[in-house]
Design a protein around this motif. Structure first.
Motif, short mmCIF file in Angstrom:
data_model
loop_
_atom_site.label_atom_id
_atom_site.label_comp_id
_atom_site.label_asym_id
_atom_site.label_seq_id
_atom_site.Cartn_x
_atom_site.Cartn_y
_atom_site.Cartn_z
N PHE A 49 -7.34 -33.75 22.37
CA PHE A 49 -8.78 -33.51 22.15
C PHE A 49 -9.46 -34.75 21.56
O PHE A 49 -10.62 -35.04 21.88
CB PHE A 49 -8.98 -32.32 21.22
CG PHE A 49 -10.40 -31.85 21.14
CD1 PHE A 49 -11.00 -31.23 22.22
CD2 PHE A 49 -11.14 -32.05 19.99
CE1 PHE A 49 -12.33 -30.79 22.14
CE2 PHE A 49 -12.46 -31.62 19.90
CZ PHE A 49 -13.05 -30.99 20.99
N CYS A 62 -12.81 -34.86 25.70
CA CYS A 62 -13.52 -33.88 26.54
C CYS A 62 -13.80 -34.46 27.92
O CYS A 62 -14.16 -35.63 28.05
CB CYS A 62 -14.84 -33.50 25.88
SG CYS A 62 -14.66 -32.45 24.42
N GLU A 68 -11.14 -27.09 22.37
CA GLU A 68 -10.07 -27.45 21.45
C GLU A 68 -9.34 -26.20 21.03
O GLU A 68 -9.93 -25.12 20.92
CB GLU A 68 -10.63 -28.16 20.21
CG GLU A 68 -9.54 -28.60 19.24
CD GLU A 68 -10.09 -29.34 18.02
OE1 GLU A 68 -9.32 -30.08 17.39
OE2 GLU A 68 -11.29 -29.16 17.72
#
Length: 265
Positions: A81, A87, A113
């Motif tokens: 993450f 992302c 997440e």
């Protein structure tokens, strides 16, 4: 008194602007080879055939419910993450038990997440639909019943066929605080830095990473149309979209560019 999410994000953006005004430039980091399969574990969440997250920690909102993200989303632990900078990255995931697992890998896009996942081992928490696709025909249910399974994974290029990079203006944005969400980024999918150029200006202004795939700038009054420059996190590739956000932009509107990165790593 309960503050709106837009007010909270705006406040965070201002704090980040103050804290990082004199900071040194961020150096792009190289990552492990994308061609090698690496060990991990996988679980699933949401309904058995569902999309998994409802929005998620990357901020994509309802995009996770429709194609091309639909049923291909996944949450990851902090290792992948990367405080939100991971992302949008895409991975191929494959399970290993040949008695129940397909040899075909599924491609997932990081949209969320998993704070409750392992902190030390790479962990994918997949949508029910994506997890089920790891199984051979007729064995999706039994595979889900196992809960946590060993898998292997590797980075892969994101491919949004027929899509160009788009910029969503987040709710609460004003002429003095502008927050953008990046959508449909081919190739690496992640973002290492983001800059904005105002109408009639030659200088690129650095935007601050707020959370997930959201970036912001404080100043003003900011004058559109705005050009946006993206630099990927993994390889430092750069793309500039000229005047992509128009002069009369509006909060909650999405503006699509005419270009995208090459869908390769």
């Amino acid at each position: 008194m309960q503050l709106s999410s837009a007010v909270i994000v705006a406040t965070l953006c201002i704090v980040l602007q103050l804290l990082t005004t004199s900071s040194a430039p961020v150096t792009t980091k190289s990552h492990a080879s994308n061609s090698h399969w690496l060990p991990a574990v996988a679980t699933w969440y949401g309904s058995a055939n569902g999309d998994g997250s409802d929005g998620g920690a990357c901020g994509y909102g309802t995009l996770v419910d429709v194609k091309p993200l639909h049923a291909r989303v996944g949450a990851v632990n902090p290792i992948l993450f990367k405080n939100g900078e991971g992302c949008g990255a895409c991975y191929k995931v494959r399970c290993l038990d040949r008695s129940i697992c397909s040899r075909r890998a599924v491609t997932v896009i990081i949209t969320d997440e998993c704070p409750g996942c392992s902190k030390t081992n790479t962990h994918f928490d997949l949508s029910g639909a994506a997890f089920g696709r790891l199984a051979i025909s007729g064995e999706s249910g039994p595979l889900r019943n196992r809960g946590l399974i060993p898998v292997i994974y590797r980075r892969t290029a994101c491919k949004y066929r027929g899509k160009n990079i788009a910029f969503h203006v987040n709710e609460g944005s004003t002429d003095f605080w502008l927050s953008l969400l990046v959508e449909f980024e081919d190739g690496e999918g992640d973002i290492g830095s983001m800059h904005i150029r105002q109408a009639g200006a030659s200088e690129w202004l650095e935007m601050k990473h707020v959370w997930g795939a959201n970036w912001c700038i404080v100043g003003g009054p900011l004058k559109g149309p705005f050009s946006i420059k993206l630099t990927t996190l993994s390889a430092g590739k750069t793309l500039s979209a000229t005047d992509v956000v128009p002069r009369n932009w509006a909060p909650k509107a999405t503006y699509t560019s005419r270009l995208n990165f090459s869908p390769v790593l």
